[in-house]
Motif scaffolding. Structure first.
Motif, PDB file in Angstrom:
ATOM      1  N   UNK A 325       0.743  -1.382  -0.096  1.00 31.83           N
ATOM      2  CA  UNK A 325      -0.214  -0.059  -0.013  1.00 31.83           C
ATOM      3  C   UNK A 325       0.864   1.222  -0.178  1.00 31.83           C
ATOM      4  N   UNK A 326       2.033   1.281   0.724  1.00 31.42           N
ATOM      5  CA  UNK A 326       2.727   2.337   0.707  1.00 31.42           C
ATOM      6  C   UNK A 326       3.528   2.587  -0.833  1.00 31.42           C
ATOM      7  N   UNK A 327       3.606   1.594  -1.534  1.00 29.38           N
ATOM      8  CA  UNK A 327       4.321   1.780  -2.700  1.00 29.38           C
ATOM      9  C   UNK A 327       3.359   2.423  -3.979  1.00 29.38           C
ATOM     10  N   UNK A 328       3.901   2.843  -4.982  1.00 25.88           N
ATOM     11  CA  UNK A 328       3.066   3.475  -6.018  1.00 25.88           C
ATOM     12  C   UNK A 328       4.057   3.576  -7.196  1.00 25.88           C
ATOM     13  N   UNK A 329       3.602   4.264  -8.157  1.00 24.61           N
ATOM     14  CA  UNK A 329       4.439   4.438  -9.330  1.00 24.61           C
ATOM     15  C   UNK A 329       5.566   5.366  -9.079  1.00 24.61           C
ATOM     16  N   UNK A 330       5.462   6.250  -8.240  1.00 29.29           N
ATOM     17  CA  UNK A 330       6.269   7.584  -7.989  1.00 29.29           C
ATOM     18  C   UNK A 330       7.636   6.460  -6.837  1.00 29.29           C
ATOM     19  N   UNK A 361       7.741  -5.182  -9.323  1.00 28.55           N
ATOM     20  CA  UNK A 361       8.491  -4.071  -8.628  1.00 28.55           C
ATOM     21  C   UNK A 361       9.546  -3.699  -9.469  1.00 28.55           C
ATOM     22  N   UNK A 362       9.895  -2.363  -9.591  1.00 32.68           N
ATOM     23  CA  UNK A 362      10.993  -1.694 -10.376  1.00 32.68           C
ATOM     24  C   UNK A 362      12.071  -1.112  -9.272  1.00 32.68           C
ATOM     25  N   UNK A 363      13.125  -1.498  -9.595  1.00 37.33           N
ATOM     26  CA  UNK A 363      14.557  -0.972  -8.719  1.00 37.33           C
ATOM     27  C   UNK A 363      14.985  -0.043  -9.619  1.00 37.33           C
ATOM     28  N   UNK A 364      15.181   1.371  -9.161  1.00 39.11           N
ATOM     29  CA  UNK A 364      15.850   2.439  -9.675  1.00 39.11           C
ATOM     30  C   UNK A 364      17.124   2.634  -9.660  1.00 39.11           C
ATOM     31  N   UNK A 369      12.633   2.468  -5.139  1.00 32.69           N
ATOM     32  CA  UNK A 369      11.738   1.315  -5.686  1.00 32.69           C
ATOM     33  C   UNK A 369      10.416   2.082  -6.050  1.00 32.69           C
ATOM     34  N   UNK A 370       9.768   1.304  -6.905  1.00 36.19           N
ATOM     35  CA  UNK A 370       8.445   1.824  -7.332  1.00 36.19           C
ATOM     36  C   UNK A 370       7.526   0.507  -7.861  1.00 36.19           C
ATOM     37  N   UNK A 371       6.256   0.605  -7.748  1.00 33.08           N
ATOM     38  CA  UNK A 371       5.425  -0.716  -8.588  1.00 33.08           C
ATOM     39  C   UNK A 371       5.534  -0.082  -9.806  1.00 33.08           C
ATOM     40  N   UNK A 372       5.035  -1.110 -10.576  1.00 32.67           N
ATOM     41  CA  UNK A 372       5.077  -1.059 -12.251  1.00 32.67           C
ATOM     42  C   UNK A 372       3.822  -0.896 -12.473  1.00 32.67           C
TER      43      UNK A 372
END
Lengths: 372, 372
Positions: A325-330, A361-364, A369-372
């Motif tokens: 829930x804490x994750x998003x596209x940002x 998940x995407x690692x930058x 990190x962000x959700x795809x």
């Protein structure tokens, strides 16, 4: 732990397991490291992969590379005289091994000795000027004479000029595709000359992989990562060489740039780099003096196997939902996520690993990190 | 004391006295300031000059400019429309007035308004490339549009390109010789155009003074001193523009340099300046952004008249011999000399002034002095 002095050698079985793991769906170099940190061996990670992906919410099961495919790839590599090496093995460039996203298995062709020596990258525009080509050659020759191996991307223009001048003292080509898919094709001869003169070529891609546009920025991180620093000779605004320079800076490598007239568009990128703090280079000694203090520092591997918790913690109750829930596209910092989630770092890492394996998940890099 | 807000105006008699003093033997801008600090007026200093020189051990009396010669020079200046201005008078560039060795009287021809606006110097090689000339013109035009007056040395090459492009918005030529001895002669027309377009020319040399080689470095300190900063466009190793850059740095002015290819010898000097910390310039905004914070700071005159002891202390007994004995051909810091001499600063300064007027002392800037 000092990567340079700790030379390991994988068993055949362990190499097969690692190859299967890195060739499986949703496993990149960072996920590979997380899995190794969690499970301690590629074998255990492979066994747990389907379950982790399912818990991460994968719509369908990702493909896991089977043992036969891995053995076939390894056999093809042997025929092509390509070794698949792990960080810490002889022939794996020591500085490359220090990256967070170091290739878990690197395809190495040629003389491994050249890969253990101090390296400097020389890159620049494909559409280079005569002066740029001449200067690249001079610089590569002088840095080669000073003991540096010249690293570049085998491209047209500056890359090939640097490679050619570096042949005598040793040069390494970093490929965006498989070892049997040279780009541009007319540089196969140049590569043969590099290999024949005790140089080498490296790639993290499997044989048969045709390089696509997006593979080049990914490849560029290996050029900078294997090197003490990157010299950019001629680069227009928004050119690929500037991506290599940015990666070099992010990786803590030295960034060097060759100046040019403000009226020359091919110098716009390099002049900008100098404005941003890159070291101005007009001769090899500018590079050598800047690198001397760095070469004296010992290398450090990132946190390795055994430094983290050996087994994943199982998220309890609503912990997984709370973290997702804490994750998003940002993109969000891993450290912030851990603080906000109000659970242990090990549980957050486990949930992220599950999401990663589920392809969600995407690692930058930089811990984002962000959700795809 | 803020030089900008304190606009003074000399009486005719005071201007004549100051002109006599600065035109007398062994009186340069620094000695002039010492004398003014000691005696409070040029008239008193003129009266004491022979005695001070004798006490300093002058072999023969130095020539003191008489009142008639001063009046003749002033009349010639009027005919030539040259004003002889003192620091603090309207038309004397405010930043120039802040120098330790500011000309006590500056010959100004043209529109004095242009001399009160923020200035930026653009200098470079006489033997400039087409690209260098073009860039100088662009830069001068853009800085002129941004409100800066373009300062340069009226030389061939970069100087004249900067002046020409600066004519529309205002430009100032700094001369190495007298106002009636333009160098190079073919630039008389350019100078006429500068003056006609509300620009100006300045010189500290008397009319009729033919510029010699050693006058150019001396002139260069006025180019940098009047300006917020100096932009060097194209300069080979050991070129005159680099002297201007060094003076700019010593005066606390900003140093800017335009980069070029390492294979272009005309960029060797500017690339070196960037290596040493000069700000790289590819467009006017690089200059403007660097100068904005500096323009907001108030200007400060160096310690002025009345800030020092109004009358010289008379050295007692062996004090003079002791101080002379501490001096030699190797420059020594004034502060060190005062400490080692075991006397008061005012006595040391008096002895140095006597030596200076006797033609036996050299001042090097940075507070260093030596015997000749």
């Amino acid at each position: 732990m000092d990567a340079i002095n700790t030379t390991i050698e994988l068993t055949e079985a362990e190499r097969i397991d690692r190859l299967r793991l890195i060739r499986s769906d949703n496993v990149g170099p960072r996920t590979f490291r997380s899995l190794m940190n969690h499970f301690g061996s590629a074998r255990l990670a492979l066994e747990r992969l389907p379950e982790l992906a399912r818990r991460g919410g994968a719509a369908r099961a990702g493909r896991i590379c089977n043992e036969e495919d891995a053995r076939t790839e390894l056999a093809a590599c042997k025929r092509f005289e390509v070794s698949l090496l792990a960080p810490g093995e002889a022939g794996y460039p020591p500085r490359l091994a220090t990256l967070d996203d170091a290739p878990p298995l690197l395809g190495v062709r040629g003389t491994t000795d050249s890969l253990m020596r101090p390296m400097i990258a020389i890159v620049g525009s494909r559409n280079a000027s005569g002066a740029g080509l001449k200067f690249s050659g001079q610089l590569a020759r002088n840095l080669g004479e000073a003991g540096f191996v010249i690293v570049s991307g085998l491209a047209r223009g500056i890359d090939q000029a640097a490679h050619r001048a570096g042949i005598a003292s040793g040069t390494v080509a970093v490929l965006a595709g498989g070892h049997d898919r040279i780009y541009p094709p007319e540089h196969e001869e140049l590569l043969a000359a590099i290999i024949a003169a005790e140089g080498a070529a490296i790639s993290e891609m499997p044989l048969g992989h045709e390089p696509r546009a997006r593979d080049f920025p990914r490849r560029n991180r290996l050029i900078s990562g294997a090197s003490l620093g990157v010299v950019v000779v001629e680069a227009a605004h928004r050119s690929g060489s500037l991506i290599t320079a940015r990666m070099a800076a992010e990786q803590g490598r030295e960034v060097f740039a060759v100046p040019g007239s403000p009226l020359d568009p091919r110098a716009a990128g390099t002049n900008d780099l100098i404005k941003q703090g890159a070291t101005l280079v007009t001769e090899a000694s500018d590079v050598i003096h800047a690198l001397e203090p760095i070469m004296e520092r010992p290398l450090r591997l990132p946190l390795g196997e055994g430094d983290s918790d050996p087994l994943p913690s199982d998220p309890q109750g609503d912990e997984r939902a709370r973290i997702v829930n804490l994750l998003g596209p940002t993109p969000i910092l891993l450290d912030d996520l851990i603080r906000m989630s109000d659970t242990s770092p090990s549980i957050v890492r486990t949930v992220l690993l599950e999401l990663e394996l589920a392809g969600r998940l995407e690692r930058h890099g930089g811990g984002l990190v962000s959700l795809i």
